[in-house]
Enzyme design. Sequence first.
Site, PDB file in Angstrom:
ATOM      1  N   GLN A 173     -34.263 164.458  53.431  1.00 21.88           N
ATOM      2  CA  GLN A 173     -35.623 164.380  52.829  1.00 21.88           C
ATOM      3  C   GLN A 173     -35.776 165.828  52.018  1.00 21.88           C
ATOM      4  O   GLN A 173     -35.538 166.593  52.252  1.00 21.88           O
ATOM      5  CB  GLN A 173     -36.633 164.672  54.154  1.00 21.88           C
ATOM      6  CG  GLN A 173     -38.209 164.703  53.783  1.00 21.88           C
ATOM      7  CD  GLN A 173     -38.709 163.275  53.090  1.00 21.88           C
ATOM      8  OE1 GLN A 173     -38.157 162.256  53.731  1.00 21.88           O
ATOM      9  NE2 GLN A 173     -39.440 163.395  52.095  1.00 21.88           N
TER      10      GLN A 173
ATOM     11  N   LYS B 129     -41.055 156.784  58.221  1.00 18.30           N
ATOM     12  CA  LYS B 129     -39.812 156.426  58.091  1.00 18.30           C
ATOM     13  C   LYS B 129     -39.019 155.744  59.377  1.00 18.30           C
ATOM     14  O   LYS B 129     -38.627 154.714  59.602  1.00 18.30           O
ATOM     15  CB  LYS B 129     -38.694 157.070  57.228  1.00 18.30           C
ATOM     16  CG  LYS B 129     -39.161 157.369  55.836  1.00 18.30           C
ATOM     17  CD  LYS B 129     -38.314 158.411  54.996  1.00 18.30           C
ATOM     18  CE  LYS B 129     -38.850 158.401  53.623  1.00 18.30           C
ATOM     19  NZ  LYS B 129     -38.405 159.680  52.925  1.00 18.30           N
TER      20      LYS B 129
ATOM     21  N   ASP C 262     -31.059 156.497  49.256  1.00 14.39           N
ATOM     22  CA  ASP C 262     -31.951 156.954  48.251  1.00 14.39           C
ATOM     23  C   ASP C 262     -31.701 156.821  46.928  1.00 14.39           C
ATOM     24  O   ASP C 262     -32.556 156.892  45.752  1.00 14.39           O
ATOM     25  CB  ASP C 262     -32.190 158.564  48.441  1.00 14.39           C
ATOM     26  CG  ASP C 262     -33.850 158.797  48.819  1.00 14.39           C
ATOM     27  OD1 ASP C 262     -34.565 157.907  48.772  1.00 14.39           O
ATOM     28  OD2 ASP C 262     -33.900 159.993  49.599  1.00 14.39           O
TER      29      ASP C 262
END
Length: 292
Positions: free
Chosen positions: A97, A53, A120
């Site tokens: 995460q 990422k 997200d």
Amino acid sequence: MAKVIDGKAYAEGLRGRIAKAVTGLKSAHGLTPGLAVVLVGEDPASKVYVANKAKQTVEVGMNSWEHKLPAETPEADVLALVEKLNNDPAVHGILVQLPLPKHIDSMKVLTAISPAKDVDGFHVVNVGKLSTGQDSLVPCTPVGSVMLAKDVLGKLDGLEAVVIGRSNIVGKPVAQLLLAENCTVTIAHSRTKDLPGVVRRADLVIAAVGRPEMVKGDWLKPGATVIDVGINRIERDGKGKLVGDCDYASCEKVAGAITPVPGGVGPMTIACLLYNTVKAACAAKGIAQPEM
Ligand code: NDP
């Protein structure tokens, strides 16, 4: 034989368009979108995802921050970091995460992220906006899956779509997106009766189950489009191998188009994360989102 839907190539093209948009935002508005990623602990797969990422964020010209915290970090410290990032105007997107270590309440942490920076798309505010048809930050893998379906099919209007899986991360948001595209959507799950019969109705199948090679070719309507979200690591002939939730060998003989695993939906996820970060940055600055 089915057309192979090349997610790797599509994601590469999307990242190129994002890089161009970022260059434009810098020169026209002095805006550099920035993504902060928080990793708690040493999960090897998570470390690889976070490194990828960060690398791709920098490659498209955006700011990237990695916050790596030890596994034993108290929940309060993670929440304090999220609050600090919420208040940092250079940070437009925050990604924590998952999975988090067991002593940390994931829902509490995800809910602490400002909905405006929730790239997200897991915050209840964004989930609610998606389900009420409002513009929102939408989870990355579902966005990527629908982009690939639209790339191969054009308009999805009126298609019978069957989503296998009802998780908050993939199944439910992908179903909402397909509904917004005017598909007739069925969501199947572990209690669905006659799953092959349900799947056989579909013009578009989205499999997000987490069961290696579960969907067989004879479950498909001839010519159906298959988007395989599953990523499963299996042992075959003494070697480790990644396979999807669909049995590629039998499905490619019946489907009209199919995503391979790897190289299908997988590469779309990070590209869509970058897309969401640009979207969040533009919204924060009050400017229109560029074409991407
Ligand atoms: P979850 O385990 O959260 O959800 C799986 C879903 O599949 C559940 O709704 C479950 O039903 C359903 N299911 C399980 N077994 C069956 C069965 N035998 N028949 C029908 N339905 C079944 O998984 P995720 O949604 O998080 O992930 C799904 C897959 O997608 C995984 O392989 C994962 O690795 C992959 N993935 C890939 C990503 C990417 O490409 N970047 C990102 C995210 C996920 P029930 O609700 O009834 O239990």
